[in-house]
Design a protein around this motif. Structure first.
Motif, short mmCIF file in Angstrom:
data_model
loop_
_atom_site.label_atom_id
_atom_site.label_comp_id
_atom_site.label_asym_id
_atom_site.label_seq_id
_atom_site.Cartn_x
_atom_site.Cartn_y
_atom_site.Cartn_z
N GLU A 26 9.28 -38.24 -37.27
CA GLU A 26 7.83 -37.26 -37.04
C GLU A 26 8.07 -36.87 -35.51
OE1 GLU A 26 4.46 -39.12 -40.17
OE2 GLU A 26 4.99 -40.22 -38.31
N ALA A 27 8.63 -37.83 -34.65
CA ALA A 27 8.61 -37.52 -33.21
C ALA A 27 9.74 -36.40 -33.04
CB ALA A 27 9.05 -38.51 -32.69
N LYS A 28 10.74 -36.62 -33.92
CA LYS A 28 11.55 -35.57 -33.75
C LYS A 28 11.21 -34.21 -34.43
CE LYS A 28 16.47 -34.15 -35.47
NZ LYS A 28 17.52 -34.59 -36.19
N GLU A 29 10.64 -34.08 -35.63
CA GLU A 29 10.00 -32.85 -36.09
C GLU A 29 9.07 -32.30 -35.25
OE1 GLU A 29 7.07 -31.45 -39.64
OE2 GLU A 29 7.29 -33.55 -39.54
N GLN A 30 8.09 -33.09 -34.46
CA GLN A 30 7.17 -32.44 -33.32
C GLN A 30 8.00 -31.87 -32.52
OE1 GLN A 30 5.06 -35.43 -31.25
NE2 GLN A 30 3.22 -34.38 -31.44
N GLN A 31 8.80 -32.50 -31.86
CA GLN A 31 9.61 -31.97 -30.67
C GLN A 31 10.22 -30.53 -31.24
OE1 GLN A 31 9.53 -32.78 -27.58
NE2 GLN A 31 10.83 -31.21 -26.89
N GLU A 32 10.91 -30.49 -32.57
CA GLU A 32 11.27 -29.15 -32.73
C GLU A 32 10.45 -28.31 -33.11
OE1 GLU A 32 13.26 -30.42 -36.48
OE2 GLU A 32 15.19 -31.38 -35.21
N LEU A 33 9.20 -28.53 -33.67
CA LEU A 33 8.09 -27.42 -33.69
C LEU A 33 7.61 -27.08 -32.58
CD1 LEU A 33 6.39 -29.23 -36.80
CD2 LEU A 33 7.46 -27.00 -36.99
N ARG A 34 7.72 -27.92 -31.47
CA ARG A 34 7.15 -27.38 -30.30
C ARG A 34 7.91 -26.42 -29.47
NH1 ARG A 34 4.73 -33.02 -27.54
NH2 ARG A 34 2.49 -33.23 -28.64
N GLN A 35 9.46 -26.83 -29.63
CA GLN A 35 10.15 -25.82 -29.18
C GLN A 35 10.23 -24.70 -29.70
OE1 GLN A 35 12.19 -26.38 -26.29
NE2 GLN A 35 10.99 -28.38 -26.21
N GLU A 36 10.20 -24.45 -30.89
CA GLU A 36 10.12 -23.41 -31.86
C GLU A 36 8.67 -22.40 -31.21
OE1 GLU A 36 9.98 -21.57 -36.49
OE2 GLU A 36 10.11 -23.71 -35.99
N TYR A 37 7.74 -23.30 -31.14
CA TYR A 37 6.36 -22.69 -30.60
C TYR A 37 6.70 -22.23 -29.13
CZ TYR A 37 1.67 -21.99 -28.85
OH TYR A 37 0.59 -21.56 -27.88
N LEU A 38 7.27 -22.72 -28.28
CA LEU A 38 7.42 -22.16 -26.85
C LEU A 38 8.43 -21.11 -26.87
CD1 LEU A 38 7.78 -25.62 -25.01
CD2 LEU A 38 5.92 -24.00 -24.88
N LYS A 39 9.47 -21.08 -27.87
CA LYS A 39 10.28 -19.99 -27.98
C LYS A 39 9.61 -18.62 -28.33
CE LYS A 39 14.45 -18.41 -30.08
NZ LYS A 39 15.54 -18.67 -31.17
N VAL A 40 8.63 -18.65 -29.25
CA VAL A 40 8.06 -17.58 -29.65
C VAL A 40 6.93 -17.12 -28.78
CG1 VAL A 40 6.29 -16.87 -31.41
CG2 VAL A 40 8.27 -18.10 -31.99
N PHE A 41 6.28 -18.29 -28.09
CA PHE A 41 5.34 -17.81 -27.00
C PHE A 41 5.85 -17.08 -25.93
CE2 PHE A 41 3.17 -18.87 -23.06
CZ PHE A 41 2.00 -18.55 -23.27
N ARG A 42 7.11 -17.55 -25.30
CA ARG A 42 7.90 -16.90 -24.16
C ARG A 42 8.24 -15.49 -24.63
NH1 ARG A 42 10.78 -22.51 -23.37
NH2 ARG A 42 9.24 -23.37 -21.89
N SER A 43 8.75 -15.32 -25.90
CA SER A 43 9.16 -13.94 -26.38
C SER A 43 7.98 -12.96 -26.30
CB SER A 43 9.76 -14.26 -27.64
OG SER A 43 10.27 -12.93 -28.10
N THR A 44 6.93 -13.57 -26.81
CA THR A 44 5.71 -12.74 -27.05
C THR A 44 5.20 -12.41 -25.41
OG1 THR A 44 5.22 -13.75 -29.13
CG2 THR A 44 3.25 -12.37 -28.06
#
Length: 77
Positions: A26-44
């Protein structure tokens, strides 16, 4: 924008980490989801900034040079 089910999962894992803790998976999943979120946020955010034009109260264009240069570069591509 990140799909709603992924945002919900981020929030669910965050809440669980504060109450009962997360497993390693779950911690690994959380980190991956956060990284994906940050990538989308920065792009936007980058896209938004690159399409901004700043006008002062006198009506003069005062857009920062770095933004203007980036806008010109994007038009050429």
């Amino acid at each position: 924008m990140l799909p709603q089910h992924k945002l919900d999962r981020i929030n669910e894992l965050s809440k669980k980490s504060k109450t009962s803790g997360l497993s390693q998976d779950e911690a690994k999943e959380q980190q991956e989801l956060r990284q994906e979120y940050l990538k989308v946020f920065r792009s936007t955010m980058r896209d938004t900034i690159e399409h901004v034009k700043v006008i002062d109260p006198n009506g003069d264009d005062v857009t920062p040079k770095k933004v203007v240069e980036s806008q010109k570069k994007n038009r050429l591509q």
